[in-house]
Scaffold this motif. Structure first.
Motif, PDB file in Angstrom:
ATOM      1  N   PRO A   1      -1.648   1.240 -15.552  1.00  0.00           N
ATOM      2  CA  PRO A   1      -0.217   1.238 -15.247  1.00  0.00           C
ATOM      3  C   PRO A   1       0.043   1.051 -13.747  1.00  0.00           C
ATOM      4  O   PRO A   1      -0.710   1.554 -12.909  1.00  0.00           O
ATOM      5  CB  PRO A   1       0.249   2.614 -15.714  1.00  0.00           C
ATOM      6  N   LEU A   2       1.097   0.312 -13.450  1.00  0.00           N
ATOM      7  CA  LEU A   2       1.509   0.105 -12.062  1.00  0.00           C
ATOM      8  C   LEU A   2       2.621   1.099 -11.749  1.00  0.00           C
ATOM      9  O   LEU A   2       3.654   1.120 -12.424  1.00  0.00           O
ATOM     10  CB  LEU A   2       2.006  -1.326 -11.859  1.00  0.00           C
ATOM     11  N   LYS A   3       2.421   1.909 -10.714  1.00  0.00           N
ATOM     12  CA  LYS A   3       3.421   2.893 -10.306  1.00  0.00           C
ATOM     13  C   LYS A   3       4.076   2.424  -9.010  1.00  0.00           C
ATOM     14  O   LYS A   3       3.392   2.098  -8.048  1.00  0.00           O
ATOM     15  CB  LYS A   3       2.767   4.263 -10.104  1.00  0.00           C
ATOM     16  N   ILE A   4       5.400   2.409  -9.019  1.00  0.00           N
ATOM     17  CA  ILE A   4       6.157   2.012  -7.833  1.00  0.00           C
ATOM     18  C   ILE A   4       7.027   3.202  -7.421  1.00  0.00           C
ATOM     19  O   ILE A   4       7.825   3.701  -8.210  1.00  0.00           O
ATOM     20  CB  ILE A   4       7.064   0.790  -8.116  1.00  0.00           C
ATOM     21  N   GLN A   5       6.837   3.666  -6.193  1.00  0.00           N
ATOM     22  CA  GLN A   5       7.592   4.794  -5.668  1.00  0.00           C
ATOM     23  C   GLN A   5       8.812   4.292  -4.893  1.00  0.00           C
ATOM     24  O   GLN A   5       8.798   3.202  -4.327  1.00  0.00           O
ATOM     25  CB  GLN A   5       6.712   5.624  -4.725  1.00  0.00           C
TER      26      GLN A   5
ATOM     27  N   LYS B   1       0.800  -1.231   0.000  1.00  0.00           N
ATOM     28  CA  LYS B   1       0.000   0.000   0.000  1.00  0.00           C
ATOM     29  C   LYS B   1       0.829   1.276   0.000  1.00  0.00           C
ATOM     30  O   LYS B   1       0.422   2.285  -0.554  1.00  0.00           O
ATOM     31  CB  LYS B   1      -0.953   0.009   1.196  1.00  0.00           C
ATOM     32  N   GLU B   2       1.993   1.229   0.608  1.00  0.00           N
ATOM     33  CA  GLU B   2       2.774   2.451   0.773  1.00  0.00           C
ATOM     34  C   GLU B   2       3.409   2.943  -0.521  1.00  0.00           C
ATOM     35  O   GLU B   2       3.431   4.140  -0.799  1.00  0.00           O
ATOM     36  CB  GLU B   2       3.871   2.228   1.819  1.00  0.00           C
ATOM     37  N   ARG B   3       3.886   2.029  -1.376  1.00  0.00           N
ATOM     38  CA  ARG B   3       4.666   2.453  -2.544  1.00  0.00           C
ATOM     39  C   ARG B   3       4.072   2.050  -3.897  1.00  0.00           C
ATOM     40  O   ARG B   3       4.530   2.513  -4.927  1.00  0.00           O
ATOM     41  CB  ARG B   3       6.086   1.882  -2.449  1.00  0.00           C
ATOM     42  N   PHE B   4       3.070   1.176  -3.908  1.00  0.00           N
ATOM     43  CA  PHE B   4       2.502   0.676  -5.163  1.00  0.00           C
ATOM     44  C   PHE B   4       1.104   1.245  -5.372  1.00  0.00           C
ATOM     45  O   PHE B   4       0.275   1.232  -4.463  1.00  0.00           O
ATOM     46  CB  PHE B   4       2.404  -0.857  -5.131  1.00  0.00           C
ATOM     47  N   SER B   5       0.839   1.742  -6.590  1.00  0.00           N
ATOM     48  CA  SER B   5      -0.481   2.301  -6.879  1.00  0.00           C
ATOM     49  C   SER B   5      -0.814   2.124  -8.354  1.00  0.00           C
ATOM     50  O   SER B   5       0.067   1.868  -9.180  1.00  0.00           O
ATOM     51  CB  SER B   5      -0.533   3.790  -6.513  1.00  0.00           C
TER      52      SER B   5
END
Length: 120
Positions: free
Chosen positions: A96-100, A81-85
């Motif tokens: 699209p998968l966004k990874i912070q 939940k913290e870094r994937f959206s």
């Protein structure tokens, strides 16, 4: 005596759909601490489409990251939940998968998957 055997094969109309996902082939490289976006395009004739992202590292089974039904609606695994959206864009048929803030442990194979439900 007359014996009649009738075989009726009824295909549900949802089964006839040409639903699929398209992920770009090839590797993607990014530096630790940066952000990355993994693309996934989909085709579906259903209005009830669920998109999923999975991560597979090493010889392990794919692990659920998140699902999207509309826009930001869906579920995300607690440990992501913290870094994937992701946001489902039905106009462009993309999710699209966004990874912070990339970690070395994010190095893996990522799969986009689709499940369509009948509108009826």
């Amino acid at each position: 005596e007359i014996t009649a055997v009738f075989i009726l094969a009824v295909a549900h109309k949802c089964r006839a759909q040409k639903d699929n996902v398209l992920q770009p082939k090839g590797d993607m490289s990014s530096a630790e601490g940066e952000a990355a976006t993994l693309d996934c395009l989909y085709n579906s004739t259903s209005t009830n489409t669920y998109l999923y992202w999975y991560k597979q590292d090493g010889n392990n089974s794919p692990k659920f990251i998140l699902s999207r039904v509309r826009l930001d609606e869906g579920n995300t695994a607690d440990d992501h939940k913290e870094r994937f959206s992701s946001t489902l864009n039905s106009t462009f048929r993309s999710v699209p998968l966004k990874i912070q803030k990339l970690h070395l442990s994010d190095s893996a194979v990522y799969y986009c998957a689709l499940h369509s439900l009948c509108s009826e």
